[in-house]
Design an enzyme around this catalytic site. Sequence first.
Site, PDB file in Angstrom:
ATOM      1  N   ASN A  37      49.691 -19.855 -61.026  1.00  0.00           N
ATOM      2  CA  ASN A  37      50.426 -19.534 -62.244  1.00  0.00           C
ATOM      3  C   ASN A  37      49.946 -20.487 -63.322  1.00  0.00           C
ATOM      4  O   ASN A  37      50.312 -21.658 -63.318  1.00  0.00           O
ATOM      5  CB  ASN A  37      51.934 -19.714 -62.029  1.00  0.00           C
ATOM      6  CG  ASN A  37      52.448 -18.885 -60.868  1.00  0.00           C
ATOM      7  OD1 ASN A  37      52.067 -17.723 -60.705  1.00  0.00           O
ATOM      8  ND2 ASN A  37      53.299 -19.474 -60.035  1.00  0.00           N
TER       9      ASN A  37
ATOM     10  N   LYS B 165      58.419 -27.065 -50.631  1.00  0.00           N
ATOM     11  CA  LYS B 165      59.668 -27.589 -50.077  1.00  0.00           C
ATOM     12  C   LYS B 165      60.788 -26.540 -50.071  1.00  0.00           C
ATOM     13  O   LYS B 165      61.746 -26.668 -49.322  1.00  0.00           O
ATOM     14  CB  LYS B 165      60.109 -28.797 -50.923  1.00  0.00           C
ATOM     15  CG  LYS B 165      61.203 -29.645 -50.313  1.00  0.00           C
ATOM     16  CD  LYS B 165      61.406 -30.915 -51.127  1.00  0.00           C
ATOM     17  CE  LYS B 165      62.591 -31.725 -50.624  1.00  0.00           C
ATOM     18  NZ  LYS B 165      62.369 -32.266 -49.273  1.00  0.00           N
TER      19      LYS B 165
ATOM     20  N   HIS C  90      48.690 -26.818 -58.935  1.00  0.00           N
ATOM     21  CA  HIS C  90      48.951 -26.364 -57.565  1.00  0.00           C
ATOM     22  C   HIS C  90      48.606 -24.887 -57.409  1.00  0.00           C
ATOM     23  O   HIS C  90      48.977 -24.062 -58.230  1.00  0.00           O
ATOM     24  CB  HIS C  90      50.410 -26.612 -57.163  1.00  0.00           C
ATOM     25  CG  HIS C  90      51.419 -26.005 -58.093  1.00  0.00           C
ATOM     26  ND1 HIS C  90      51.662 -26.502 -59.370  1.00  0.00           N
ATOM     27  CD2 HIS C  90      52.248 -24.940 -57.964  1.00  0.00           C
ATOM     28  CE1 HIS C  90      52.584 -25.759 -59.958  1.00  0.00           C
ATOM     29  NE2 HIS C  90      52.956 -24.800 -59.136  1.00  0.00           N
TER      30      HIS C  90
ATOM     31  N   GLN D 293      49.021 -21.816 -54.708  1.00  0.00           N
ATOM     32  CA  GLN D 293      49.926 -21.582 -53.579  1.00  0.00           C
ATOM     33  C   GLN D 293      49.401 -20.510 -52.622  1.00  0.00           C
ATOM     34  O   GLN D 293      48.640 -19.629 -53.019  1.00  0.00           O
ATOM     35  CB  GLN D 293      51.292 -21.158 -54.121  1.00  0.00           C
ATOM     36  CG  GLN D 293      51.755 -22.064 -55.245  1.00  0.00           C
ATOM     37  CD  GLN D 293      53.215 -21.865 -55.594  1.00  0.00           C
ATOM     38  OE1 GLN D 293      54.080 -21.792 -54.731  1.00  0.00           O
ATOM     39  NE2 GLN D 293      53.497 -21.784 -56.881  1.00  0.00           N
TER      40      GLN D 293
ATOM     41  N   SER E 199      56.729 -23.642 -62.462  1.00  0.00           N
ATOM     42  CA  SER E 199      57.823 -24.578 -62.746  1.00  0.00           C
ATOM     43  C   SER E 199      57.372 -26.036 -62.673  1.00  0.00           C
ATOM     44  O   SER E 199      58.057 -26.916 -63.165  1.00  0.00           O
ATOM     45  CB  SER E 199      59.003 -24.338 -61.797  1.00  0.00           C
ATOM     46  OG  SER E 199      58.644 -24.599 -60.461  1.00  0.00           O
TER      47      SER E 199
HETATM   48  P1  AMP Z   1      55.741 -22.946 -59.394  1.00  0.00           P
HETATM   49  O1  AMP Z   1      57.206 -22.687 -59.591  1.00  0.00           O
HETATM   50  O2  AMP Z   1      54.936 -21.708 -59.264  1.00  0.00           O
HETATM   51  O3  AMP Z   1      55.187 -23.926 -60.389  1.00  0.00           O
HETATM   52  O4  AMP Z   1      55.587 -23.631 -58.003  1.00  0.00           O
HETATM   53  C1  AMP Z   1      56.043 -24.925 -57.762  1.00  0.00           C
HETATM   54  C2  AMP Z   1      56.675 -24.901 -56.432  1.00  0.00           C
HETATM   55  O5  AMP Z   1      56.893 -26.251 -56.017  1.00  0.00           O
HETATM   56  C3  AMP Z   1      58.034 -24.233 -56.411  1.00  0.00           C
HETATM   57  O6  AMP Z   1      57.890 -23.023 -55.692  1.00  0.00           O
HETATM   58  C4  AMP Z   1      58.946 -25.207 -55.679  1.00  0.00           C
HETATM   59  O7  AMP Z   1      59.609 -24.572 -54.620  1.00  0.00           O
HETATM   60  C5  AMP Z   1      57.985 -26.248 -55.149  1.00  0.00           C
HETATM   61  N1  AMP Z   1      58.539 -27.605 -55.147  1.00  0.00           N
HETATM   62  C6  AMP Z   1      59.439 -28.156 -55.991  1.00  0.00           C
HETATM   63  N2  AMP Z   1      59.685 -29.446 -55.656  1.00  0.00           N
HETATM   64  C7  AMP Z   1      58.923 -29.722 -54.576  1.00  0.00           C
HETATM   65  C8  AMP Z   1      58.718 -30.868 -53.762  1.00  0.00           C
HETATM   66  N3  AMP Z   1      59.387 -32.003 -53.976  1.00  0.00           N
HETATM   67  N4  AMP Z   1      57.823 -30.791 -52.749  1.00  0.00           N
HETATM   68  C9  AMP Z   1      57.154 -29.635 -52.513  1.00  0.00           C
HETATM   69  N5  AMP Z   1      57.319 -28.518 -53.230  1.00  0.00           N
HETATM   70  C10 AMP Z   1      58.182 -28.549 -54.251  1.00  0.00           C
HETATM   71  P1  AMP Z   2      60.143 -19.616 -58.323  1.00  0.00           P
HETATM   72  O1  AMP Z   2      61.498 -19.248 -58.799  1.00  0.00           O
HETATM   73  O2  AMP Z   2      59.078 -18.782 -58.934  1.00  0.00           O
HETATM   74  O3  AMP Z   2      59.812 -21.079 -58.385  1.00  0.00           O
HETATM   75  O4  AMP Z   2      60.114 -19.226 -56.785  1.00  0.00           O
HETATM   76  C1  AMP Z   2      61.005 -19.754 -55.818  1.00  0.00           C
HETATM   77  C2  AMP Z   2      60.321 -19.959 -54.532  1.00  0.00           C
HETATM   78  O5  AMP Z   2      59.861 -18.750 -53.941  1.00  0.00           O
HETATM   79  C3  AMP Z   2      59.116 -20.735 -54.664  1.00  0.00           C
HETATM   80  O6  AMP Z   2      58.906 -21.353 -53.452  1.00  0.00           O
HETATM   81  C4  AMP Z   2      58.091 -19.680 -55.035  1.00  0.00           C
HETATM   82  O7  AMP Z   2      56.802 -20.094 -54.932  1.00  0.00           O
HETATM   83  C5  AMP Z   2      58.458 -18.610 -54.079  1.00  0.00           C
HETATM   84  N1  AMP Z   2      58.362 -17.282 -54.583  1.00  0.00           N
HETATM   85  C6  AMP Z   2      58.268 -16.904 -55.873  1.00  0.00           C
HETATM   86  N2  AMP Z   2      58.305 -15.578 -55.979  1.00  0.00           N
HETATM   87  C7  AMP Z   2      58.448 -15.117 -54.723  1.00  0.00           C
HETATM   88  C8  AMP Z   2      58.603 -13.836 -54.166  1.00  0.00           C
HETATM   89  N3  AMP Z   2      58.641 -12.785 -54.955  1.00  0.00           N
HETATM   90  N4  AMP Z   2      58.757 -13.718 -52.833  1.00  0.00           N
HETATM   91  C9  AMP Z   2      58.771 -14.798 -52.060  1.00  0.00           C
HETATM   92  N5  AMP Z   2      58.656 -16.055 -52.526  1.00  0.00           N
HETATM   93  C10 AMP Z   2      58.478 -16.199 -53.831  1.00  0.00           C
END
Ligand code: AMP
Ligand code: AMP
Length: 313
Positions: A144, A94, A157, A159, A152
């Site tokens: 992760n 999202k 999941h 990605q 987070s």
């Molecule tokens: P991570 O931070 O690697 O655990 O990835 C979780 C991802 O879920 C983050 O990059 C968020 O941007 C994404 N996310 C958070 N809330 C939602 C949502 N409601 N629907 C889809 N993606 C989400």
């Molecule tokens: P995060 O702060 O890790 O949840 O990342 C914020 C959003 O960007 C999420 O949608 C991530 O999955 C994605 N993301 C994380 N790291 C990167 C990166 N270095 N470049 C582009 N997108 C990223």
Amino acid sequence: MYEIPDNFFQILDDKYNLALDGHIFFSGDGSKNDRVEETYGSTKLPYQLTLLKSLTKRPEKGNVASNPFLKSEPELTVLESFGPNDEFKVIFNKFPVVPRHFMLVTREYKSQNTPLSLNELVATYSILKKVSSEGEEKWFAFYNCGPESGASQPHKHIQFMNLPKDFVPFTETLAKGSEPFIPNLKKEPLQNIDLPFAHFVAPLPHDLSNTDEEELSMYFVSLLQRVLNVLKDNQAEHISYNVLMTTDYMALIPRSVGKFQDKIGINSCGFMGLILCKDQDLLDVVYKEGATNILQSCGFPNIKGQSSDEYHY
Ligand code: AMP
Ligand code: AMP
């Protein structure tokens, strides 16, 4: 079992464009990218540092009670069901920074602290094959895993994102220089001795079919074993690591902490060379400290040179 619609790429494109209308909050437009290269020994490490203007809407930390992946928004759903027993679905991230960033999620709740199962590996590989067969982009999958991996959300999941144009991560360079093999006691996974942090890479065979399930699992398990060794030798109190995968290789990186100095979140993307900074101050920290130093302090020392029986799990 892992049938992906022929027009998956088109579905991805169409649904993404529709969802941009109020359901996906793309933050790539206001971002500033800078490419830097750091040299370690004879290795040049490429980085893309991304400064984001706003990521304010994204939850910093999700929880099981308000799990956004269990009942995902229909507008974000790419495939309602996928895989054996329909155990997965495919949904958009999202809050993407890169367009069409999507995820494979389990339909039932499963913890993000669990290793990738056979079905999850095959599903990931099948999707990678599909998206890599069309378009110009180089796609990669990342996972992760564990409390200090940079994740987070607690619901499982995996990605999928594509790399910036003309960007060659160190993992790709390493894998390209070697024939495919499953690391075992005789063959160590690939590691670049120049890099200060532990990392384990296995080049995959080009002709791996979606049905070579056990082989994929052997690659994963053999790399995971190395990761567990490192965690054990360093008396880590948690099991955290990053998984990177393309159609050409799989890479695992053991993690010590999720954030550099408690302020810069590093997930799998960081080890691909993609570092996200949420404000100028954090970007300045990266320039000052150096990206590789930051990765090093979020990982563990490189153990290249130790033979596997010196670090049996
Ligand atoms: P991570 O931070 O690697 O655990 O990835 C979780 C991802 O879920 C983050 O990059 C968020 O941007 C994404 N996310 C958070 N809330 C939602 C949502 N409601 N629907 C889809 N993606 C989400
Ligand atoms: P995060 O702060 O890790 O949840 O990342 C914020 C959003 O960007 C999420 O949608 C991530 O999955 C994605 N993301 C994380 N790291 C990167 C990166 N270095 N470049 C582009 N997108 C990223």
